[in-house]
Motif scaffolding. Sequence first.
Motif, PDB file in Angstrom:
ATOM      1  N   ALA A  29       0.805  -1.306  -0.117  1.00 40.00           N
ATOM      2  CA  ALA A  29       0.102   0.131   0.116  1.00 40.00           C
ATOM      3  C   ALA A  29       0.887   1.166   0.308  1.00 40.00           C
ATOM      4  N   ILE A  30       1.878   1.188   0.860  1.00 40.40           N
ATOM      5  CA  ILE A  30       2.645   2.330   0.896  1.00 40.40           C
ATOM      6  C   ILE A  30       3.420   2.646  -0.381  1.00 40.40           C
ATOM      7  N   ARG A  33       1.142   3.937  -2.830  1.00 44.29           N
ATOM      8  CA  ARG A  33       1.023   5.419  -2.665  1.00 44.29           C
ATOM      9  C   ARG A  33       2.013   6.288  -3.049  1.00 44.29           C
ATOM     10  N   ARG A 114       0.179  21.045   2.786  1.00 47.86           N
ATOM     11  CA  ARG A 114      -1.164  21.094   3.014  1.00 47.86           C
ATOM     12  C   ARG A 114      -1.834  22.048   2.570  1.00 47.86           C
ATOM     13  N   PHE A 121      -6.205  23.193  -5.354  1.00 46.64           N
ATOM     14  CA  PHE A 121      -7.621  22.724  -5.544  1.00 46.64           C
ATOM     15  C   PHE A 121      -8.682  23.945  -5.460  1.00 46.64           C
ATOM     16  N   PHE A 122      -8.724  25.008  -4.627  1.00 45.25           N
ATOM     17  CA  PHE A 122      -9.520  25.882  -4.811  1.00 45.25           C
ATOM     18  C   PHE A 122      -9.180  26.976  -5.955  1.00 45.25           C
ATOM     19  N   ALA A 175      -7.946  20.505 -11.797  1.00 47.27           N
ATOM     20  CA  ALA A 175      -8.746  20.541 -10.575  1.00 47.27           C
ATOM     21  C   ALA A 175      -9.177  19.256 -10.017  1.00 47.27           C
ATOM     22  N   MET A 176      -9.467  18.431 -10.676  1.00 44.21           N
ATOM     23  CA  MET A 176      -9.924  16.956 -10.417  1.00 44.21           C
ATOM     24  C   MET A 176      -8.893  16.158  -9.843  1.00 44.21           C
ATOM     25  N   GLY A 179      -8.179  17.634  -6.627  1.00 43.98           N
ATOM     26  CA  GLY A 179      -9.128  16.850  -5.415  1.00 43.98           C
ATOM     27  C   GLY A 179      -8.732  15.527  -4.867  1.00 43.98           C
ATOM     28  N   TYR A 180      -8.263  14.984  -5.866  1.00 42.80           N
ATOM     29  CA  TYR A 180      -7.733  13.671  -5.466  1.00 42.80           C
ATOM     30  C   TYR A 180      -6.629  13.570  -4.768  1.00 42.80           C
ATOM     31  N   LEU A 182      -5.708  16.015  -2.697  1.00 43.71           N
ATOM     32  CA  LEU A 182      -6.078  16.343  -1.490  1.00 43.71           C
ATOM     33  C   LEU A 182      -6.594  15.297  -0.599  1.00 43.71           C
ATOM     34  N   SER A 183      -7.258  14.284  -1.380  1.00 39.18           N
ATOM     35  CA  SER A 183      -8.044  13.485  -0.599  1.00 39.18           C
ATOM     36  C   SER A 183      -6.909  12.302  -0.315  1.00 39.18           C
ATOM     37  N   TYR A 187      -5.470  13.475   7.645  1.00 45.16           N
ATOM     38  CA  TYR A 187      -5.415  14.719   8.510  1.00 45.16           C
ATOM     39  C   TYR A 187      -5.162  14.320  10.149  1.00 45.16           C
ATOM     40  N   ILE A 188      -6.024  12.994  10.394  1.00 42.63           N
ATOM     41  CA  ILE A 188      -5.961  12.559  11.518  1.00 42.63           C
ATOM     42  C   ILE A 188      -4.682  11.940  12.086  1.00 42.63           C
TER      43      ILE A 188
ATOM     44  N   PHE B 121     -18.146  14.766  -5.730  1.00 46.62           N
ATOM     45  CA  PHE B 121     -17.089  15.517  -6.221  1.00 46.62           C
ATOM     46  C   PHE B 121     -17.191  16.049  -7.680  1.00 46.62           C
ATOM     47  N   LEU B 182     -14.048  14.525   0.396  1.00 49.58           N
ATOM     48  CA  LEU B 182     -13.409  13.455  -0.118  1.00 49.58           C
ATOM     49  C   LEU B 182     -11.749  13.433   0.662  1.00 49.58           C
ATOM     50  N   SER B 183     -11.421  14.387   1.061  1.00 53.35           N
ATOM     51  CA  SER B 183     -10.043  14.652   1.698  1.00 53.35           C
ATOM     52  C   SER B 183     -10.274  13.961   3.016  1.00 53.35           C
TER      53      SER B 183
END
Lengths: 188, 188
Positions: A29-30, A33, A114, A121-122, A175-176, A179-180, A182-183, A187-188, B121, B182-183
Amino acid sequence: MMSNPVEPTKIDDAGSNSNVENPTPAVSAINRRWKREDLLNKGSLFLRGLAFFFSLLSFIIMASNKHGGWKNFDRYSEYRYLLAIAALSVLYTGGQAWRQVLSIWKNNNILEQRISAMLDFFGDQMVAYLLISSTSAAIPLTNNMREGQDNIFTDASASALSMSFFAFLSLALSAMVSGYKLSTQSYI
Amino acid sequence: MMSNPVEPTKIDDAGSNSNVENPTPAVSAINRRWKREDLLNKGSLFLRGLAFFFSLLSFIIMASNKHGGWKNFDRYSEYRYLLAIAALSVLYTGGQAWRQVLSIWKNNNILEQRISAMLDFFGDQMVAYLLISSTSAAIPLTNNMREGQDNIFTDASASALSMSFFAFLSLALSAMVSGYKLSTQSYI
């Protein structure tokens, strides 16, 4: 540098059955990624580069579209809008591509990762909205003119429009991708 | 349900100093995440509902905008485009809002969560692009008409346009919320 940190685990866990493709789910998985992030970074740089190229073309074609009398682009608010948005898009995509080049090849991150993902994205979305808006606004005017006659002015307008549309397509894709990307930030 | 699973940790870890606001970083992070997800779900439902309402208004106003002769909306391709996109947006936002209502109140998820986050999205973005495109295309025509004269036809067109623009704004915000949602999905 890409596979160093996972080497020990690989050896410990799956040393005997090294013909197995995915030694442990976590390791693969790593690996996946990292590969994905690399691909995404290059892909988004490519898309931004395309958007930069197309909006620069659109800007140049429209700005040089002056042939006297009614054949000056600056008599029409739709074309002035297109020119302004193309200029904005040149600045935005150029700046973003430059920042990305610095971060990929020199490993020189100007912004925190981040924040830059958010900005990507924005920003991409907003500039894409502006590009499709200016293109759509100028299409009916150009169509009407070309119904009457085809000349160098209407042809140049039409090609500036198509370049603007291609810039929109690249930036919408980017942009898509953003978004991906960003996903994939945790965060946690 | 919101704080049950974290109660034991709270007691074990921070029983003596219960006046400390965040007992452990992990617990407060999970709590924050739940609250945020709840807020995001309701916010995106609200934005979709707004977009549905505005595009429905735009559709109705434009579809009833027939006053004979040159004052029929269907003589102008820009207005036909606006009507078609407003209809599409009504269907899309209505369907999405319906799915979301089912998933929030009846806990009945039609699609897997990750697929639905992706659909949100990409779908929101595409419909937002179409809405801003149709609005921008129709603005110059309406402006030109209103320079000549103001009547019920041009007024109705202008209001259909503004409704379409509000629908775009709500959906663009909803696309950004979807990107943020999504993020917060964890993939690895």
